[in-house]
Design an enzyme around this catalytic site. Structure first.
Site, PDB file in Angstrom:
ATOM      1  N   GLY A   1       0.695  -1.264   0.065  1.00 60.07           N
ATOM      2  CA  GLY A   1       0.023   0.258   0.006  1.00 60.07           C
ATOM      3  C   GLY A   1       0.822   1.399   0.186  1.00 60.07           C
ATOM      4  O   GLY A   1       0.378   2.237  -0.421  1.00 60.07           O
TER       5      GLY A   1
ATOM      6  N   ASN B   1      -8.460   5.491   4.619  1.00 61.09           N
ATOM      7  CA  ASN B   1      -8.192   5.705   3.272  1.00 61.09           C
ATOM      8  C   ASN B   1      -9.363   4.890   2.403  1.00 61.09           C
ATOM      9  O   ASN B   1      -9.745   3.696   2.866  1.00 61.09           O
ATOM     10  CB  ASN B   1      -6.971   4.946   2.744  1.00 61.09           C
ATOM     11  CG  ASN B   1      -6.949   3.600   2.455  1.00 61.09           C
ATOM     12  OD1 ASN B   1      -7.048   3.057   1.323  1.00 61.09           O
ATOM     13  ND2 ASN B   1      -6.689   2.702   3.425  1.00 61.09           N
ATOM     14  N   ARG B   2      -9.539   5.292   1.271  1.00 63.24           N
ATOM     15  CA  ARG B   2     -10.497   4.735   0.216  1.00 63.24           C
ATOM     16  C   ARG B   2      -9.863   4.772  -0.939  1.00 63.24           C
ATOM     17  O   ARG B   2     -10.596   5.188  -2.074  1.00 63.24           O
ATOM     18  CB  ARG B   2     -11.905   5.196   0.358  1.00 63.24           C
ATOM     19  CG  ARG B   2     -12.199   6.740   0.178  1.00 63.24           C
ATOM     20  CD  ARG B   2     -13.623   7.119  -0.016  1.00 63.24           C
ATOM     21  NE  ARG B   2     -13.700   8.740   0.106  1.00 63.24           N
ATOM     22  CZ  ARG B   2     -14.004   9.548   1.011  1.00 63.24           C
ATOM     23  NH1 ARG B   2     -14.356   9.061   2.034  1.00 63.24           N
ATOM     24  NH2 ARG B   2     -14.216  10.785   0.808  1.00 63.24           N
TER      25      ARG B   2
ATOM     26  N   PHE C   1      -7.421   0.874  -4.861  1.00 61.58           N
ATOM     27  CA  PHE C   1      -6.438   0.076  -5.672  1.00 61.58           C
ATOM     28  C   PHE C   1      -5.983   1.155  -6.744  1.00 61.58           C
ATOM     29  O   PHE C   1      -5.930   0.405  -7.873  1.00 61.58           O
ATOM     30  CB  PHE C   1      -6.876  -1.251  -6.190  1.00 61.58           C
ATOM     31  CG  PHE C   1      -6.997  -2.233  -5.205  1.00 61.58           C
ATOM     32  CD1 PHE C   1      -6.638  -2.303  -3.976  1.00 61.58           C
ATOM     33  CD2 PHE C   1      -7.819  -3.413  -5.593  1.00 61.58           C
ATOM     34  CE1 PHE C   1      -6.810  -3.234  -2.949  1.00 61.58           C
ATOM     35  CE2 PHE C   1      -7.778  -4.536  -4.624  1.00 61.58           C
ATOM     36  CZ  PHE C   1      -7.207  -4.404  -3.437  1.00 61.58           C
TER      37      PHE C   1
ATOM     38  N   SER D   1      -9.378  -5.865   1.035  1.00 63.33           N
ATOM     39  CA  SER D   1      -9.629  -4.464   1.117  1.00 63.33           C
ATOM     40  C   SER D   1     -11.032  -3.941   1.344  1.00 63.33           C
ATOM     41  O   SER D   1     -11.769  -4.760   0.520  1.00 63.33           O
ATOM     42  CB  SER D   1      -8.940  -3.717  -0.268  1.00 63.33           C
ATOM     43  OG  SER D   1      -9.366  -2.529  -0.432  1.00 63.33           O
TER      44      SER D   1
ATOM     45  N   ASN E   1     -12.248  -1.367   0.061  1.00 64.46           N
ATOM     46  CA  ASN E   1     -12.351   0.086  -0.875  1.00 64.46           C
ATOM     47  C   ASN E   1     -12.535  -0.388  -2.228  1.00 64.46           C
ATOM     48  O   ASN E   1     -12.824   0.350  -3.066  1.00 64.46           O
ATOM     49  CB  ASN E   1     -11.191   0.956  -0.622  1.00 64.46           C
ATOM     50  CG  ASN E   1     -11.104   1.344   0.617  1.00 64.46           C
ATOM     51  OD1 ASN E   1     -11.951   1.794   1.282  1.00 64.46           O
ATOM     52  ND2 ASN E   1      -9.745   1.369   0.975  1.00 64.46           N
ATOM     53  N   THR E   2     -12.748  -1.581  -2.645  1.00 69.81           N
ATOM     54  CA  THR E   2     -13.233  -2.313  -3.710  1.00 69.81           C
ATOM     55  C   THR E   2     -14.447  -3.085  -3.684  1.00 69.81           C
ATOM     56  O   THR E   2     -14.726  -3.724  -2.865  1.00 69.81           O
ATOM     57  CB  THR E   2     -12.063  -3.308  -4.565  1.00 69.81           C
ATOM     58  OG1 THR E   2     -10.730  -2.377  -4.883  1.00 69.81           O
ATOM     59  CG2 THR E   2     -12.697  -3.718  -5.880  1.00 69.81           C
TER      60      THR E   2
ATOM     61  N   LYS F   1      -4.236 -12.269   2.448  1.00 74.56           N
ATOM     62  CA  LYS F   1      -4.139 -10.993   3.297  1.00 74.56           C
ATOM     63  C   LYS F   1      -5.944 -10.988   3.509  1.00 74.56           C
ATOM     64  O   LYS F   1      -6.599 -10.700   2.880  1.00 74.56           O
ATOM     65  CB  LYS F   1      -3.698  -9.903   2.827  1.00 74.56           C
ATOM     66  CG  LYS F   1      -3.834  -8.689   3.757  1.00 74.56           C
ATOM     67  CD  LYS F   1      -3.103  -7.422   3.140  1.00 74.56           C
ATOM     68  CE  LYS F   1      -2.837  -6.316   4.378  1.00 74.56           C
ATOM     69  NZ  LYS F   1      -1.965  -5.179   3.863  1.00 74.56           N
TER      70      LYS F   1
ATOM     71  N   ASN G   1      -5.814  -6.531   7.372  1.00 76.97           N
ATOM     72  CA  ASN G   1      -6.008  -5.391   6.555  1.00 76.97           C
ATOM     73  C   ASN G   1      -6.760  -4.216   7.453  1.00 76.97           C
ATOM     74  O   ASN G   1      -6.799  -4.548   8.771  1.00 76.97           O
ATOM     75  CB  ASN G   1      -7.060  -5.705   5.309  1.00 76.97           C
ATOM     76  CG  ASN G   1      -6.539  -4.966   4.255  1.00 76.97           C
ATOM     77  OD1 ASN G   1      -6.090  -3.518   4.345  1.00 76.97           O
ATOM     78  ND2 ASN G   1      -6.244  -5.243   3.130  1.00 76.97           N
TER      79      ASN G   1
ATOM     80  N   GLY H   1      -1.809  -1.565  13.130  1.00 77.62           N
ATOM     81  CA  GLY H   1      -1.841  -0.551  14.446  1.00 77.62           C
ATOM     82  C   GLY H   1      -0.389  -0.775  15.008  1.00 77.62           C
ATOM     83  O   GLY H   1      -0.457  -0.537  16.256  1.00 77.62           O
TER      84      GLY H   1
END
Length: 348
Positions: free
Chosen positions: A69, A117-118, A121, A184, A186-187, A226, A255, A306
């Site tokens: 990332g 975050n968004r 990819f 993720s 964000n997809t 992942k 993730n 984290g």
């Protein structure tokens, strides 16, 4: 130019006055400039004594890696290697270039040392990614490089395996290990691939293709998966079963999270996307503990999420991880965090 190691706080105050994504790109560009200049390179080099560690049959020089990332296109591999990581993972790459989600798409929550975050990819596609990887010297110098694969946003979820197989075939000759990113947030619908039937089908196809590639190239490349932190115990048990059934080599846990419990009420907390930073630490520990319980002692687990101190690195290993990865902690702590984590693990 910023001295990226000392004092990082001064550089951070400048970077944090900028849009988060722009600051990200500026930092990487400055790092690369320092690395390419022999007079400046010593100012970024993290001198860390080796702490050899085995993961997925590979020996990394220390158990503190860079998470995927940060360098989506593999443009900064050599420069990042100067920070002392034991291994580096780049990507996520998709078969075709894509712009990702509209900007702004990365947000800081400094009160909790978090990011949301968004990105979606965003990357320049497999061909550019492979050119960058091949131009880097990191692997030739003995570094362990992981290449992280995703699917294009416009590929229907029922055809996702096609994208992962394209990626697998493309990166196989150039990777020390390969990561399948199915987590993720964000997809659209990507996390549906963590469902039992969907994941079993995907892993079966990956293993079949990997065996053919291993025969073609006469080398075996480990595959890690992942996964997300937002799963209940039964889901983690199911994933653990499928990882062993389909002979995967490792799991990366975890993730980013969709949870906002730890940042509720803070500026940017309601932005859409995955939350990273200290609140993910406890979530990932729970997943790691359950994975280790189900997978036994010999299966490789990379703990991520984290880590912002050496003590948290120790906690990841105590939970059952063999190695760890950093990302958001670097944004807030700077490259000194790499050395702090290695030294903490050396003396634990």
């Amino acid at each position: 130019m910023f001295n990226l190691l000392n004092p990082y706080k001064l550089a951070r105050s400048v970077l944090f006055s900028m849009d988060a994504e722009k600051a990200h790109h500026l930092t990487l560009q400055r790092l690369k400039e320092h690395y390419q200049n022999p007079l400046l390179r010593p100012f970024i080099a993290n001198q860390i004594a080796p702490l050899p560690t085995k993961i997925m049959g590979l020996t990394v020089k220390n158990p503190v890696g860079l998470a995927a990332g940060l360098d989506k296109n593999g443009e900064f591999i050599d420069a990042l290697s100067s920070l002392g990581f034991g291994f580096i993972e780049v990507g996520t790459v998709t078969p075709r270039a894509q712009a990702g989600n509209p900007q702004p798409r990365m947000f800081r929550i400094p009160e909790k040392s978090c990011l949301i975050n968004r990105m979606g990819f965003n990357n320049e596609g497999l061909d550019t990614f492979l050119r960058n990887v091949q131009q880097s010297q990191y692997r030739q110098q003995g570094g362990i490089l992981g290449l992280n694969l995703g699917k294009n946003a416009d590929t229907p979820i029922e055809r996702a395996s096609e994208d992962y197989l394209i990626g697998l075939k493309g990166v196989y000759p150039h990777a020390d290990y390969i990561t399948i990113n199915i987590s993720s947030p964000n997809t659209k619908n990507l996390r549906a691939l963590q469902g039992e039937d969907e994941l079993s089908q995907l892993l079966r196809q990956l293993q079949e293709t990997r065996l053919a590639l291993a025969d073609q190239y006469q080398r075996y490349v480990p595959i890690a998966v992942k996964i997300a932190p937002d799963m209940d115990e039964d889901q983690v048990i199911s994933i653990a079963h499928l990882l062993t059934l389909h002979k995967m080599d490792g799991v990366i846990a975890t993730n980013t999270t969709l949870s906002r419990d730890a940042v509720k009420g803070l500026p940017n907390a309601e932005e859409t996307g995955g939350l990273s930073g200290p609140p993910v630490h406890e979530l990932s520990l729970k997943v790691i503990r359950k994975l280790r319980q189900e997978l036994g002692n010999d299966f490789s687990i990379i703990g991520v999420g984290g880590i912002s101190s050496g003590q948290q690195a120790i906690e990841k290993i105590q939970a059952g991880a063999n190695a760890i990865q950093l990302y958001t902690g670097l944004v807030y702590q700077g490259p000194k965090l790499v050395k702090e984590c290695v030294e903490a693990l050396r003396t634990r």
